[in-house]
Write a protein that holds these residues in place. Structure first.
Motif, short mmCIF file in Angstrom:
data_model
loop_
_atom_site.label_atom_id
_atom_site.label_comp_id
_atom_site.label_asym_id
_atom_site.label_seq_id
_atom_site.Cartn_x
_atom_site.Cartn_y
_atom_site.Cartn_z
N VAL A 125 5.96 -0.01 3.25
CA VAL A 125 4.87 0.32 4.18
C VAL A 125 5.03 1.76 4.66
CG1 VAL A 125 3.78 -0.25 6.39
CG2 VAL A 125 4.62 -2.08 4.90
N ASP A 126 3.97 2.52 4.62
CA ASP A 126 4.00 3.94 5.01
C ASP A 126 4.44 4.07 6.47
OD1 ASP A 126 3.57 6.61 5.51
OD2 ASP A 126 1.61 6.68 4.54
N ILE A 129 1.81 4.87 9.08
CA ILE A 129 0.96 3.78 9.59
C ILE A 129 1.67 3.06 10.74
CG2 ILE A 129 -0.20 1.62 9.00
CD1 ILE A 129 -0.44 2.62 6.15
N ASP A 131 3.91 4.43 12.73
CA ASP A 131 3.88 5.35 13.87
C ASP A 131 2.51 5.31 14.56
OD1 ASP A 131 6.47 6.12 13.45
OD2 ASP A 131 5.95 7.87 12.24
N ALA A 132 1.46 5.18 13.75
CA ALA A 132 0.12 5.09 14.34
C ALA A 132 -0.01 3.83 15.18
CB ALA A 132 -0.94 5.11 13.24
N GLY A 133 0.59 2.74 14.71
CA GLY A 133 0.57 1.50 15.48
C GLY A 133 1.31 1.65 16.79
N ILE A 147 0.49 -5.15 10.94
CA ILE A 147 0.50 -4.01 10.02
C ILE A 147 1.42 -4.27 8.81
CG2 ILE A 147 1.09 -1.57 9.75
CD1 ILE A 147 0.37 -1.15 12.68
N GLU A 148 2.70 -4.51 9.07
CA GLU A 148 3.68 -4.57 7.98
C GLU A 148 3.45 -5.78 7.07
OE1 GLU A 148 7.83 -2.95 9.02
OE2 GLU A 148 7.13 -3.83 10.91
N LEU A 151 0.27 -5.68 4.86
CA LEU A 151 0.38 -4.70 3.77
C LEU A 151 1.40 -5.14 2.72
CD1 LEU A 151 0.26 -1.35 5.79
CD2 LEU A 151 -1.52 -2.34 4.35
#
Length: 228
Positions: A125-126, A129, A131-133, A147-148, A151
């Protein structure tokens, strides 16, 4: 394709002069019973794999536990590197015979693909992404569940499909610990030197593996396809 293979098998069996031993093994009620046992062995062991490997993979992907991931994967590799019959026989020697022992032995043998793919899926997982969360105020649990894991689902499901197909083939060994399944036909065919029984069991196991993989592919596409 599966229907064509079944028809070809039925046509070949119809052309053979089956003796009494072969007739006892090659009849619809017996085959359906053994197929049901085989499916039970496969599904029960896969449920255990999912219950252990996915939470375990999540735990080992966390920053504090990452150093233990190679150890856990190494242990799972040992379980899969050992011959399947050895795993099942060792379990039977310790815990006795029966379906329960076979199910847990199969689960140990199929643990690696799901555990490995869960760890890999979460690690790929990037970070941007994630960090954005965090910037949106999501907690660690929310980042994991929102998120994780979503994905990582495609990679996890690939591992699960692998485990399912692996369990279908390995479940034939359950016949050696009195756990039933289509392995009974294969073992009977070999021990009694009945080619028709051996071929029937082998073809049915192969078709069951293909069918489960096909069905797993449908579920994977349904869960990973983004609606337009």
């Amino acid at each position: 394709m599966a229907v064509a293979v079944l028809l070809a098998l039925w046509g070949w069996l119809s052309s053979q002069q089956l003796d009494s031993i072969e007739t006892q093994s090659i009849n619809l009620p017996y085959i359906l019973d053994k197929s049901a046992q085989h499916i039970e062995l496969t599904l029960y062991s896969t449920v255990i794999v999912v219950a252990v490997a996915i939470p375990g993979g999540v735990l080992l992907s966390r920053p504090r536990m990452k150093r233990l991931a190679p150890i856990a994967l190494g242990a799972a590799n040992v379980g899969q590197a050992a011959p399947s019959i050895a795993v099942i026989i060792l379990a039977a020697m310790v815990f006795g015979v029966g379906m329960t022992v076979a199910v847990f032995a199969l689960a140990i043998y199929a643990l690696l693909p799901v555990l490995r793919n869960t760890i890999v899926g979460l690690q790929q997982v990037d970070p941007a992404i994630i960090d954005a969360g965090r910037g949106m105020g999501l907690s660690r649990r929310q980042i994991l569940t929102r998120i994780e894991l979503p994905l990582a689902v495609p990679i996890i499901l690939t591992g699960l499909r692998t485990a399912l197909v692996l369990n279908v083939g390995t479940a034939t060994m359950a016949a050696f610990v009195n756990a039933g399944g289509l392995g009974d036909l294969i073992v009977s065919g070999v021990s009694l030197q009945r080619t028709a029984v051996l071929l029937t069991g082998s073809v049915l196991v192969a078709l069951l593996a293909l069918l489960i993989d096909w069905f797993g592919g449908i579920i994977q596409r349904a869960l990973t396809t983004v609606p337009k």
